[in-house]
Design a protein around this motif. Structure first.
Motif, PDB file in Angstrom:
ATOM      1  N   LEU A  38      65.269 -22.713 -35.793  1.00  0.00           N
ATOM      2  CA  LEU A  38      65.652 -24.111 -35.606  1.00  0.00           C
ATOM      3  C   LEU A  38      64.428 -25.023 -35.694  1.00  0.00           C
ATOM      4  O   LEU A  38      64.516 -26.130 -36.220  1.00  0.00           O
ATOM      5  N   GLN A  39      63.291 -24.553 -35.193  1.00  0.00           N
ATOM      6  CA  GLN A  39      62.076 -25.366 -35.266  1.00  0.00           C
ATOM      7  C   GLN A  39      61.740 -25.741 -36.705  1.00  0.00           C
ATOM      8  O   GLN A  39      61.262 -26.839 -36.962  1.00  0.00           O
ATOM      9  N   PHE A  40      61.992 -24.841 -37.626  1.00  0.00           N
ATOM     10  CA  PHE A  40      61.606 -25.077 -39.016  1.00  0.00           C
ATOM     11  C   PHE A  40      62.753 -25.608 -39.879  1.00  0.00           C
ATOM     12  O   PHE A  40      62.638 -25.636 -41.101  1.00  0.00           O
ATOM     13  N   ALA A  41      63.823 -26.037 -39.246  1.00  0.00           N
ATOM     14  CA  ALA A  41      64.934 -26.657 -39.971  1.00  0.00           C
ATOM     15  C   ALA A  41      64.589 -28.125 -40.198  1.00  0.00           C
ATOM     16  O   ALA A  41      64.641 -28.932 -39.277  1.00  0.00           O
ATOM     17  N   ALA A  42      64.243 -28.456 -41.422  1.00  0.00           N
ATOM     18  CA  ALA A  42      63.703 -29.781 -41.724  1.00  0.00           C
ATOM     19  C   ALA A  42      64.738 -30.804 -42.182  1.00  0.00           C
ATOM     20  O   ALA A  42      64.406 -31.968 -42.355  1.00  0.00           O
ATOM     21  N   THR A  43      65.977 -30.359 -42.360  1.00  0.00           N
ATOM     22  CA  THR A  43      67.017 -31.277 -42.834  1.00  0.00           C
ATOM     23  C   THR A  43      68.216 -31.211 -41.894  1.00  0.00           C
ATOM     24  O   THR A  43      68.406 -30.215 -41.186  1.00  0.00           O
ATOM     25  N   PRO A  44      69.043 -32.242 -41.899  1.00  0.00           N
ATOM     26  CA  PRO A  44      70.259 -32.189 -41.081  1.00  0.00           C
ATOM     27  C   PRO A  44      71.133 -30.985 -41.424  1.00  0.00           C
ATOM     28  O   PRO A  44      71.710 -30.355 -40.535  1.00  0.00           O
ATOM     29  N   GLN A  45      71.199 -30.633 -42.704  1.00  0.00           N
ATOM     30  CA  GLN A  45      72.038 -29.512 -43.125  1.00  0.00           C
ATOM     31  C   GLN A  45      71.504 -28.186 -42.580  1.00  0.00           C
ATOM     32  O   GLN A  45      72.269 -27.363 -42.057  1.00  0.00           O
ATOM     33  N   ALA A  46      70.197 -27.971 -42.691  1.00  0.00           N
ATOM     34  CA  ALA A  46      69.588 -26.727 -42.201  1.00  0.00           C
ATOM     35  C   ALA A  46      69.704 -26.639 -40.681  1.00  0.00           C
ATOM     36  O   ALA A  46      70.018 -25.581 -40.131  1.00  0.00           O
ATOM     37  N   PHE A  47      69.462 -27.751 -40.010  1.00  0.00           N
ATOM     38  CA  PHE A  47      69.552 -27.806 -38.552  1.00  0.00           C
ATOM     39  C   PHE A  47      70.991 -27.530 -38.106  1.00  0.00           C
ATOM     40  O   PHE A  47      71.242 -26.701 -37.227  1.00  0.00           O
ATOM     41  N   GLY A  48      71.932 -28.212 -38.736  1.00  0.00           N
ATOM     42  CA  GLY A  48      73.342 -28.042 -38.396  1.00  0.00           C
ATOM     43  C   GLY A  48      73.839 -26.639 -38.666  1.00  0.00           C
ATOM     44  O   GLY A  48      74.648 -26.105 -37.900  1.00  0.00           O
ATOM     45  N   ALA A  49      73.356 -26.014 -39.739  1.00  0.00           N
ATOM     46  CA  ALA A  49      73.778 -24.654 -40.058  1.00  0.00           C
ATOM     47  C   ALA A  49      73.396 -23.684 -38.949  1.00  0.00           C
ATOM     48  O   ALA A  49      74.109 -22.708 -38.698  1.00  0.00           O
ATOM     49  N   ILE A  50      72.297 -23.956 -38.261  1.00  0.00           N
ATOM     50  CA  ILE A  50      71.871 -23.093 -37.155  1.00  0.00           C
ATOM     51  C   ILE A  50      72.636 -23.447 -35.881  1.00  0.00           C
ATOM     52  O   ILE A  50      73.245 -22.589 -35.245  1.00  0.00           O
ATOM     53  N   VAL A  51      72.607 -24.705 -35.510  1.00  0.00           N
ATOM     54  CA  VAL A  51      73.229 -25.143 -34.253  1.00  0.00           C
ATOM     55  C   VAL A  51      74.730 -24.836 -34.239  1.00  0.00           C
ATOM     56  O   VAL A  51      75.271 -24.433 -33.202  1.00  0.00           O
ATOM     57  N   HIS A  52      75.386 -24.994 -35.361  1.00  0.00           N
ATOM     58  CA  HIS A  52      76.833 -24.770 -35.404  1.00  0.00           C
ATOM     59  C   HIS A  52      77.199 -23.286 -35.470  1.00  0.00           C
ATOM     60  O   HIS A  52      78.375 -22.934 -35.342  1.00  0.00           O
ATOM     61  N   THR A  53      76.206 -22.442 -35.645  1.00  0.00           N
ATOM     62  CA  THR A  53      76.427 -20.988 -35.577  1.00  0.00           C
ATOM     63  C   THR A  53      76.456 -20.535 -34.118  1.00  0.00           C
ATOM     64  O   THR A  53      77.106 -19.558 -33.784  1.00  0.00           O
ATOM     65  N   TRP A  54      75.725 -21.253 -33.268  1.00  0.00           N
ATOM     66  CA  TRP A  54      75.635 -20.873 -31.860  1.00  0.00           C
ATOM     67  C   TRP A  54      76.905 -21.252 -31.097  1.00  0.00           C
ATOM     68  O   TRP A  54      77.456 -22.341 -31.297  1.00  0.00           O
ATOM     69  N   PRO A  55      77.329 -20.394 -30.179  1.00  0.00           N
ATOM     70  CA  PRO A  55      78.395 -20.821 -29.267  1.00  0.00           C
ATOM     71  C   PRO A  55      77.836 -21.885 -28.313  1.00  0.00           C
ATOM     72  O   PRO A  55      76.614 -22.014 -28.165  1.00  0.00           O
ATOM     73  N   PRO A  56      78.699 -22.653 -27.661  1.00  0.00           N
ATOM     74  CA  PRO A  56      78.229 -23.739 -26.788  1.00  0.00           C
ATOM     75  C   PRO A  56      77.216 -23.286 -25.729  1.00  0.00           C
ATOM     76  O   PRO A  56      76.264 -24.016 -25.437  1.00  0.00           O
ATOM     77  N   GLU A  57      77.394 -22.090 -25.182  1.00  0.00           N
ATOM     78  CA  GLU A  57      76.455 -21.640 -24.148  1.00  0.00           C
ATOM     79  C   GLU A  57      75.060 -21.374 -24.725  1.00  0.00           C
ATOM     80  O   GLU A  57      74.055 -21.524 -24.020  1.00  0.00           O
ATOM     81  N   HIS A  58      74.957 -21.017 -25.999  1.00  0.00           N
ATOM     82  CA  HIS A  58      73.643 -20.830 -26.615  1.00  0.00           C
ATOM     83  C   HIS A  58      72.971 -22.173 -26.885  1.00  0.00           C
ATOM     84  O   HIS A  58      71.751 -22.289 -26.739  1.00  0.00           O
ATOM     85  N   LEU A  59      73.765 -23.152 -27.264  1.00  0.00           N
ATOM     86  CA  LEU A  59      73.196 -24.489 -27.442  1.00  0.00           C
ATOM     87  C   LEU A  59      72.670 -25.011 -26.105  1.00  0.00           C
ATOM     88  O   LEU A  59      71.573 -25.580 -26.045  1.00  0.00           O
ATOM     89  N   GLU A  60      73.407 -24.804 -25.036  1.00  0.00           N
ATOM     90  CA  GLU A  60      72.931 -25.220 -23.705  1.00  0.00           C
ATOM     91  C   GLU A  60      71.698 -24.431 -23.303  1.00  0.00           C
ATOM     92  O   GLU A  60      70.776 -24.979 -22.687  1.00  0.00           O
ATOM     93  N   ARG A  61      71.640 -23.171 -23.639  1.00  0.00           N
ATOM     94  CA  ARG A  61      70.452 -22.336 -23.369  1.00  0.00           C
ATOM     95  C   ARG A  61      69.241 -22.929 -24.083  1.00  0.00           C
ATOM     96  O   ARG A  61      68.163 -23.044 -23.514  1.00  0.00           O
ATOM     97  N   TYR A  62      69.434 -23.289 -25.350  1.00  0.00           N
ATOM     98  CA  TYR A  62      68.342 -23.887 -26.113  1.00  0.00           C
ATOM     99  C   TYR A  62      67.887 -25.197 -25.476  1.00  0.00           C
ATOM    100  O   TYR A  62      66.692 -25.436 -25.310  1.00  0.00           O
ATOM    101  N   ARG A  63      68.839 -26.035 -25.118  1.00  0.00           N
ATOM    102  CA  ARG A  63      68.484 -27.332 -24.528  1.00  0.00           C
ATOM    103  C   ARG A  63      67.753 -27.161 -23.189  1.00  0.00           C
ATOM    104  O   ARG A  63      66.795 -27.870 -22.921  1.00  0.00           O
ATOM    105  N   LEU A  64      68.174 -26.215 -22.381  1.00  0.00           N
ATOM    106  CA  LEU A  64      67.504 -25.970 -21.111  1.00  0.00           C
ATOM    107  C   LEU A  64      66.078 -25.469 -21.332  1.00  0.00           C
ATOM    108  O   LEU A  64      65.156 -25.847 -20.609  1.00  0.00           O
ATOM    109  N   HIS A  65      65.889 -24.651 -22.346  1.00  0.00           N
ATOM    110  CA  HIS A  65      64.544 -24.140 -22.623  1.00  0.00           C
ATOM    111  C   HIS A  65      63.553 -25.271 -22.913  1.00  0.00           C
ATOM    112  O   HIS A  65      62.369 -25.148 -22.625  1.00  0.00           O
TER     113      HIS A  65
END
Length: 165
Positions: A38-65
């Motif tokens: 995710l750090q190296f996702a330089a475009t909205p499409q690349a970023f979204g492709a990663i974030v939207h693969t994660w279940p909601p609890e993984h996104l919250e895990r990332y945000r908490l980190h």
């Protein structure tokens, strides 16, 4: 700072870096694709492709980190500055070069903080209409890693060029 205080701050910051980094690596291990991806996702499409693969609890895990990472970036910024200015490995280098090396990790930490703030905002809700923000986050990441690598290379170079005693 006197010698004992400086040593305590240097070793304490080093220990804190190791503990926090180990903890964060363990905490983020379940994320697939990884947080590093995710750090190296330089475009909205690349970023979204990663974030939207994660279940909601993984996104919250990332945000908490990101909050915990704030302590890590402070620790490695302090460590880098103290190591370069107080440890003595670079004592044989010119003062301007020691000063430049001393600021590598604090500047990396500032870039890391910028990345964290942008990623916090970008992961709050889908935001695809701001490609410049994704580019700015990527630039902050690239600068952070470049500065960290420059610090490591400087330490290796200083060790390799130690004068014979």
């Amino acid at each position: 700072m006197n010698g004992a205080t400086t040593r305590a701050a240097l070793y304490g910051s080093a220990l804190l870096v190791v503990v926090l980094l180990t903890g964060l690596l363990w905490y983020l291990a379940p994320l697939r694709p990884s947080a590093l991806s995710l750090q190296f996702a330089a475009t909205p499409q690349a970023f979204g492709a990663i974030v939207h693969t994660w279940p909601p609890e993984h996104l919250e895990r990332y945000r908490l980190h990101l909050l915990i990472d704030g302590a890590l970036l402070l620790a490695y910024g302090v460590f880098g500055y103290l190591f370069a200015t107080r440890q003595g490995l670079m004592a044989h280098w010119r003062p301007w070069l020691r000063t430049a090396v001393a600021w590598l990790l604090p500047l990396a930490a500032a870039s890391d903080a910028t990345e964290n703030a942008l990623h916090w905002w970008l992961t709050e809700v889908p935001r695809f209409g701001v490609p410049q923000v994704y580019s700015a986050a990527f630039a902050a990441v690239a600068l952070k890693w470049a500065l960290c690598m420059a610090f490591v290379l400087a330490v290796v170079a200083a060790a390799a060029t130690q004068p014979d005693e």
